[in-house]
Design a protein around this motif. Structure first.
Motif, short mmCIF file in Angstrom:
data_model
loop_
_atom_site.label_atom_id
_atom_site.label_comp_id
_atom_site.label_asym_id
_atom_site.label_seq_id
_atom_site.Cartn_x
_atom_site.Cartn_y
_atom_site.Cartn_z
N ASN A 137 -101.76 -22.45 -27.40
CA ASN A 137 -102.94 -22.99 -26.74
C ASN A 137 -103.99 -23.28 -27.81
O ASN A 137 -103.84 -22.86 -28.96
CB ASN A 137 -103.49 -21.97 -25.73
CG ASN A 137 -102.54 -21.75 -24.57
OD1 ASN A 137 -102.05 -22.69 -23.96
ND2 ASN A 137 -102.26 -20.49 -24.26
N ASN A 138 -105.07 -23.94 -27.42
CA ASN A 138 -106.13 -24.29 -28.38
C ASN A 138 -106.74 -23.07 -29.06
O ASN A 138 -107.19 -23.13 -30.20
CB ASN A 138 -107.24 -25.09 -27.69
CG ASN A 138 -106.73 -26.47 -27.27
OD1 ASN A 138 -105.77 -26.97 -27.85
ND2 ASN A 138 -107.34 -27.05 -26.26
N ASN A 139 -106.74 -21.93 -28.34
CA ASN A 139 -107.36 -20.72 -28.91
C ASN A 139 -106.39 -19.90 -29.77
O ASN A 139 -106.71 -18.81 -30.23
CB ASN A 139 -107.94 -19.83 -27.79
CG ASN A 139 -106.86 -19.27 -26.88
OD1 ASN A 139 -105.67 -19.57 -27.03
ND2 ASN A 139 -107.25 -18.44 -25.93
N GLY A 140 -105.17 -20.45 -29.97
CA GLY A 140 -104.20 -19.75 -30.83
C GLY A 140 -103.28 -18.79 -30.11
O GLY A 140 -102.41 -18.16 -30.72
N SER A 141 -103.46 -18.66 -28.78
CA SER A 141 -102.56 -17.78 -28.01
C SER A 141 -101.30 -18.57 -27.61
O SER A 141 -101.29 -19.80 -27.67
CB SER A 141 -103.26 -17.24 -26.76
OG SER A 141 -103.59 -18.32 -25.90
N LEU A 142 -100.28 -17.86 -27.19
CA LEU A 142 -99.00 -18.49 -26.85
C LEU A 142 -99.09 -19.21 -25.51
O LEU A 142 -99.54 -18.65 -24.52
CB LEU A 142 -97.90 -17.42 -26.79
CG LEU A 142 -96.50 -17.89 -26.37
CD1 LEU A 142 -95.94 -18.92 -27.34
CD2 LEU A 142 -95.55 -16.70 -26.27
N ASN A 143 -98.66 -20.46 -25.49
CA ASN A 143 -98.56 -21.21 -24.24
C ASN A 143 -97.15 -20.94 -23.68
O ASN A 143 -96.18 -21.57 -24.07
CB ASN A 143 -98.77 -22.70 -24.49
CG ASN A 143 -98.78 -23.51 -23.21
OD1 ASN A 143 -98.06 -23.20 -22.26
ND2 ASN A 143 -99.60 -24.54 -23.17
N ARG A 144 -97.08 -19.92 -22.80
CA ARG A 144 -95.78 -19.45 -22.30
C ARG A 144 -95.03 -20.54 -21.52
O ARG A 144 -93.82 -20.61 -21.56
CB ARG A 144 -95.96 -18.21 -21.42
CG ARG A 144 -96.48 -17.05 -22.23
CD ARG A 144 -96.67 -15.77 -21.47
NE ARG A 144 -97.39 -14.84 -22.31
CZ ARG A 144 -96.87 -14.19 -23.33
NH1 ARG A 144 -95.60 -14.32 -23.61
NH2 ARG A 144 -97.59 -13.36 -24.07
N LYS A 145 -95.81 -21.35 -20.81
CA LYS A 145 -95.20 -22.41 -20.00
C LYS A 145 -94.49 -23.42 -20.91
O LYS A 145 -93.36 -23.84 -20.63
CB LYS A 145 -96.27 -23.08 -19.15
CG LYS A 145 -95.71 -23.69 -17.89
CD LYS A 145 -96.77 -23.95 -16.87
CE LYS A 145 -96.07 -24.38 -15.57
NZ LYS A 145 -96.96 -24.66 -14.49
N LYS A 146 -95.17 -23.77 -21.98
CA LYS A 146 -94.62 -24.76 -22.92
C LYS A 146 -93.36 -24.22 -23.59
O LYS A 146 -92.34 -24.90 -23.69
CB LYS A 146 -95.67 -25.09 -23.98
CG LYS A 146 -95.60 -26.51 -24.47
CD LYS A 146 -96.87 -26.91 -25.19
CE LYS A 146 -96.94 -28.41 -25.36
NZ LYS A 146 -98.17 -28.83 -26.01
N LEU A 147 -93.45 -22.97 -24.06
CA LEU A 147 -92.30 -22.35 -24.71
C LEU A 147 -91.15 -22.21 -23.71
O LEU A 147 -89.99 -22.47 -24.03
CB LEU A 147 -92.68 -20.98 -25.29
CG LEU A 147 -91.59 -20.24 -26.06
CD1 LEU A 147 -91.12 -21.04 -27.28
CD2 LEU A 147 -92.06 -18.86 -26.50
N GLY A 148 -91.50 -21.81 -22.49
CA GLY A 148 -90.50 -21.65 -21.42
C GLY A 148 -89.74 -22.94 -21.15
O GLY A 148 -88.52 -22.95 -21.01
N SER A 149 -90.48 -24.05 -21.10
CA SER A 149 -89.82 -25.33 -20.81
C SER A 149 -88.87 -25.74 -21.93
O SER A 149 -87.86 -26.39 -21.70
CB SER A 149 -90.86 -26.43 -20.55
OG SER A 149 -91.55 -26.71 -21.75
N ILE A 150 -89.18 -25.31 -23.16
CA ILE A 150 -88.28 -25.60 -24.30
C ILE A 150 -87.01 -24.77 -24.19
O ILE A 150 -85.89 -25.29 -24.24
CB ILE A 150 -88.98 -25.33 -25.66
CG1 ILE A 150 -90.16 -26.28 -25.87
CG2 ILE A 150 -87.99 -25.47 -26.81
CD1 ILE A 150 -91.08 -25.90 -27.03
N VAL A 151 -87.18 -23.45 -24.03
CA VAL A 151 -86.00 -22.56 -24.08
C VAL A 151 -85.13 -22.64 -22.83
O VAL A 151 -83.94 -22.35 -22.89
CB VAL A 151 -86.38 -21.09 -24.38
CG1 VAL A 151 -87.04 -20.98 -25.74
CG2 VAL A 151 -87.25 -20.48 -23.31
#
Length: 198
Positions: free
Chosen positions: A58-72
């Protein structure tokens, strides 16, 4: 006593975990550990970014779980790669908690990938919670608000439930109500306690 608890997506593993907690067990939730280990600036998150790039943040440097989830969830190779990074962190943390809590209370290691990670090796007994496939799909669709196709696809990425059942010491059919599941878990726990004190 250390009990391993696993199952398929939407088969009732988390519900079973809550019941064990009510019975006084200490719960190690591998999913929660994974979230804690991948917080902003953590060693684990830095390792993930090293492989998947900054697009998953995310913009604040935290993990975008949704984005990573859609990849994996759309790429088996990416899923394997992510697990290769996260699993050692989860195993280490689980062992740390067990070392602290073991003499105090019974521990339940609640992990969807218990066998895949090798956490079954630290458990005295392993319980697999399952449900009829059609029911599992319906529960998953309702829980995550996804299509039948998406549900089938994600379930197919996991170790087959029949394989988990074959590796388990105890299997629990959760095709019924929560009350029925609660009675089954209570009975299992009672029997396990009796057998360890013999």
């Amino acid at each position: 006593m250390i009990i391993g608890l696993t199952g398929g997506i939407a088969t009732g593993k988390s519900q079973s975990s809550k019941i064990f907690k009510k019975l006084g067990c200490y719960i190690i939730d591998a999913d929660k550990l994974s979230r804690t280990l991948t917080t902003k600036n953590s060693k684990c998150l830095k390792d993930i970014v090293g492989v998947f790039g900054t697009d998953i943040l995310n913009n604040n440097g935290s993990l975008n779980r949704k984005k990573l989830g859609s990849i994996v969830f759309s790429d088996k190779q990416a899923k394997t790669e992510l697990e290769r990074i996260i699993h050692p962190h989860i195993i280490r943390k689980t062992n740390e908690i067990i070392a602290k809590k073991y003499t105090v209370t019974d521990i339940v290691v609640d992990a969807p990938l218990l066998f895949e990670v090798g956490l079954d090796r630290v458990c005295d007994k392993v319980i697999v919670v399952y449900a009829e496939h059609s029911l599992q799909i319906l529960r998953f669709m309702k829980r995550d608000n996804i299509t039948e196709e998406e549900a089938e696809k994600r379930i197919a990425l996991q170790m087959p439930i029949k394989e988990k059942m074959r590796l388990a010491d105890i299997t629990v059919d959760n095709s019924g109500t929560i009350a029925e599941l609660e009675n089954k878990i209570k009975e299992i726990y009672k029997n396990l306690k009796e057998n360890t004190h013999e």
